[in-house]
Design a protein around this motif. Sequence first.
Motif, PDB file in Angstrom:
ATOM      1  N   THR A 167       0.760 -30.361  -1.527  1.00 40.46           N
ATOM      2  CA  THR A 167       1.484 -29.330  -2.247  1.00 40.46           C
ATOM      3  C   THR A 167       0.826 -29.915  -3.959  1.00 40.46           C
ATOM      4  OG1 THR A 167       3.251 -29.027  -1.167  1.00 40.46           O
ATOM      5  CG2 THR A 167       3.389 -28.206  -3.119  1.00 40.46           C
ATOM      6  N   ASP A 195      10.647 -28.872  -5.935  1.00 39.42           N
ATOM      7  CA  ASP A 195      10.155 -30.009  -5.181  1.00 39.42           C
ATOM      8  C   ASP A 195      10.430 -31.425  -6.061  1.00 39.42           C
ATOM      9  OD1 ASP A 195       9.215 -29.059  -2.744  1.00 39.42           O
ATOM     10  OD2 ASP A 195       7.171 -29.033  -3.460  1.00 39.42           O
ATOM     11  N   LEU A 248      13.157 -17.361  -1.877  1.00 44.39           N
ATOM     12  CA  LEU A 248      11.599 -17.317  -1.791  1.00 44.39           C
ATOM     13  C   LEU A 248      11.236 -16.189  -0.813  1.00 44.39           C
ATOM     14  CD1 LEU A 248       9.173 -18.822  -2.780  1.00 44.39           C
ATOM     15  CD2 LEU A 248       9.507 -20.437  -0.809  1.00 44.39           C
ATOM     16  N   ASN A 299       8.285 -23.254  -7.299  1.00 49.15           N
ATOM     17  CA  ASN A 299       8.401 -24.165  -5.922  1.00 49.15           C
ATOM     18  C   ASN A 299       8.034 -25.507  -6.360  1.00 49.15           C
ATOM     19  OD1 ASN A 299       8.532 -22.081  -4.600  1.00 49.15           O
ATOM     20  ND2 ASN A 299       6.405 -21.566  -3.742  1.00 49.15           N
ATOM     21  N   TRP A 355      13.078 -28.890   1.050  1.00 52.43           N
ATOM     22  CA  TRP A 355      14.109 -28.744  -0.209  1.00 52.43           C
ATOM     23  C   TRP A 355      15.496 -28.561   0.697  1.00 52.43           C
ATOM     24  CZ3 TRP A 355      12.268 -23.285  -2.585  1.00 52.43           C
ATOM     25  CH2 TRP A 355      11.203 -23.486  -3.303  1.00 52.43           C
ATOM     26  N   GLN A 373       7.853 -24.396   3.250  1.00 53.74           N
ATOM     27  CA  GLN A 373       8.119 -24.876   1.869  1.00 53.74           C
ATOM     28  C   GLN A 373       9.666 -25.089   1.675  1.00 53.74           C
ATOM     29  OE1 GLN A 373       6.041 -24.798  -0.982  1.00 53.74           O
ATOM     30  NE2 GLN A 373       7.764 -25.843  -1.981  1.00 53.74           N
ATOM     31  N   THR A 374      10.393 -24.434   2.375  1.00 50.80           N
ATOM     32  CA  THR A 374      11.858 -24.763   1.820  1.00 50.80           C
ATOM     33  C   THR A 374      12.521 -25.740   2.971  1.00 50.80           C
ATOM     34  OG1 THR A 374      12.611 -22.973   3.565  1.00 50.80           O
ATOM     35  CG2 THR A 374      12.221 -22.414   0.966  1.00 50.80           C
TER      36      THR A 374
END
Length: 402
Positions: free
Chosen positions: A278, A323, A140, A319, A207, A203-204
């Motif tokens: 998100t 998720d 990413l 993305n 994850w 964002q990660t």
Amino acid sequence: MKSSIDLSRHISLQIGALKLYGIWFYIPYQMKNVRFWICVLTRIVLGICVFVIPTGSQSVYVIRLILSGDAEIQEVAGIINLVLTELLVSLRLLDLSLRRDRLSQLSDQLNSTEFQFQMTAQKKILEKAVKLSRGLFWWLIFSSHSDVLVHVVVVPALHNFQTLPLKMDLIVLDVNKESYFNYLCAYQILYKPMMLTTFVAVQTLPWAAMSCAISQLDVLIYNFENIKYLVKANAAERQCNQDEAFKEVFKRCVLHHCAITRFVDTIQATFGGQLSATLLLSTVILGTTAVQIFSIESPLKNLTEVGWVLAYLSIFICNLFVDCYFGNTITTKSSYISNVVFACPWTELPTSLKRNLIIFIAKTQRSLVITAAKLVPVSLETFTKVMNWTYKGFAVMNQMKN
């Protein structure tokens, strides 16, 4: 028993990225120390320069553009995309800072004794998950920086930087005035790396946490599938009978499952709000991006711009998919545990162990589910619905354009 695998590596890159730019949620100094107040002042300045001024000035520009009546839908859609993206980053960072105690709890649970294993097969499962978490971070980072590099540097350079890479309206300053233009152009190029790195970090992080939970579920499933071997090894190690060995191995599995359940609950408490934002904003971003693509005049003459917008759209779709894929995998694997437990060799066990086994099977029949706002499950079904909403939104906006 300690594992040689450091599970905190799941989130170490994200934490390192936030520390690099001085926006990590904890300041390692006492309030009486001058460096504490320097850190506070630095964060305030960075927050204003990176997360407030760009988003605010672009919002003012698009509002004035719409009110002027001369707006083109392609330009409006492009600016709205960037505003919503930066707003999403700011909201996620703010939400995470408010839940920093939960994040610390999550980090502590990563290194809990229930998550440590010594067998080679178990270590391979955990190591593979760590590599996946770190690989997603670097993927990413590379894709998002490459995409924005094209938009902020390459495309404006092809037009000899006649206009700012990002449309802004600073109200008190004329951005097109020659004395300000070069400084604003440099400012836009410089603030973007921090914005993007923050985006990648927030964002990660979910994850990485979900990847760890999935690997722990895989280990638990592996343990139940190979419980005969584990019982035999435990009996030889403790020099006890098979029933006592089974009881000990089963107890470890139950404690492991309880730890996984607590970990998933902490993931929910830490990232539930972010996942909600998100899902909501990604729907709008994907729709406006699709409109932007089909609004580009003479696509063959603007291949660079078309490529940037397609890459931007692909990144957001990926993305959202990751998720939902991780959330769906957690639910699927947790629901499979009751089946694999039932397949254990329990028929010859004492009545007390059979009773405990039945109770555990009943408990594991309640699947672990990650939800957004405690309402919408983060699953592949939700991803399909979001893409469907996106298409409907695009169809409406495209009809308005026509």
